[in-house]
Design an enzyme around this catalytic site. Sequence first.
Site, PDB file in Angstrom:
ATOM      1  N   ILE A 140       0.868  -1.171   0.000  1.00 17.36           N
ATOM      2  CA  ILE A 140       0.000   0.000   0.000  1.00 17.36           C
ATOM      3  C   ILE A 140       0.911   1.229   0.000  1.00 17.36           C
ATOM      4  CG2 ILE A 140      -2.035  -1.031   1.041  1.00 17.36           C
ATOM      5  CD1 ILE A 140      -1.167  -0.118   3.742  1.00 17.36           C
ATOM      6  N   ASP A 141       0.408   2.335  -0.534  1.00 16.43           N
ATOM      7  CA  ASP A 141       1.238   3.528  -0.711  1.00 16.43           C
ATOM      8  C   ASP A 141       1.753   4.071   0.619  1.00 16.43           C
ATOM      9  OD1 ASP A 141       0.706   3.361  -3.419  1.00 16.43           O
ATOM     10  OD2 ASP A 141      -0.995   4.732  -3.317  1.00 16.43           O
ATOM     11  N   LYS A 142       2.810   4.837   0.527  1.00 11.99           N
ATOM     12  CA  LYS A 142       3.444   5.421   1.717  1.00 11.99           C
ATOM     13  C   LYS A 142       2.434   6.130   2.616  1.00 11.99           C
ATOM     14  CE  LYS A 142       6.674   9.080   3.055  1.00 11.99           C
ATOM     15  NZ  LYS A 142       7.550  10.177   2.569  1.00 11.99           N
TER      16      LYS A 142
END
Length: 304
Positions: A140-142
């Site tokens: 999942i994105d930062k």
Amino acid sequence: MRKIISKSYNLEYNETKKVRLDSYLNEQLTDLTRSQLQKFIKEDNVLVNSQTVKKTGTKLTAGDKIIVNVPEEEPIKAIPENIPIDIIYEDKDVIVVNKPQGMVVHPAAGHPDKTLVNAILYHCKINDDDVIRPGIVHRIDKDTSGLLMIAKNDLAKQSLMKQLKEKSNLREYLAIVHGNFKEKTGKITAPLGRSKTDRKKQAVVENGRHAVTHFTVLEQFENYSLLKLKLETGRTHQIRVHLQYIGHPVAGDPLYGPKNTLSGNGQFLHAQTLGFVHPRTNEWMEFSIDPPKIFQDTLAQLRR
């Protein structure tokens, strides 16, 4: 120490007007980032008419010949770091963690340490030959918070990857998005690939990779809505791009959203529910976690 060059680009500038070196290279070499090109210039890896240049703002004139040498990158390896992590479940095969906003999942050139993988390796042993992404089967994105499953051995990794490929697992998200909806549910089917105008972004593109996102409207406020989203596929930035595509970008999204948005720590997107078949016991496992405080506080403000 002699530099090892992995590849070189040879260009010739033929325009009549003068132009900055960094601007020209950024336009021509779309497979390299602006920061990479600036670094190459400062480290004597860019030559204009056989002479190294140090200044990114060096002006090019007609007939200038440019060589860009791309040095071989030092190999990245994830090392254990004593970083606190929120472990929701763990056994000898899998770990389920609640990743906070602001944490990158695994090391890469721009962020070689302080990632979730560094923290996991300090916590336990992962039997995986991948030295950069040990145990990682999805990301999942930062600045997206929430649940992530990690494999501790090859049996678990192969099983979880197969479930992802066959779309038999469960991944549900919460998002605060711009605008209101007439419909209560919807399905977004739009192929995704790298943007042709901004290589940092993904976009809906012809002949892109098949991508499907389902959404349900949970609540509506003035100018904003709360959605539950279910991933059928797992492409890079899928939810963020799909919601922008239908005119409802995720609030706080610095890449795909408007500047006039809710203030926070990035996009208001949270991986709330995760389900999968246990690789060893074949038992269905399902976990849910509340969004972070800033998400909940923002919701409370919108409700008022």
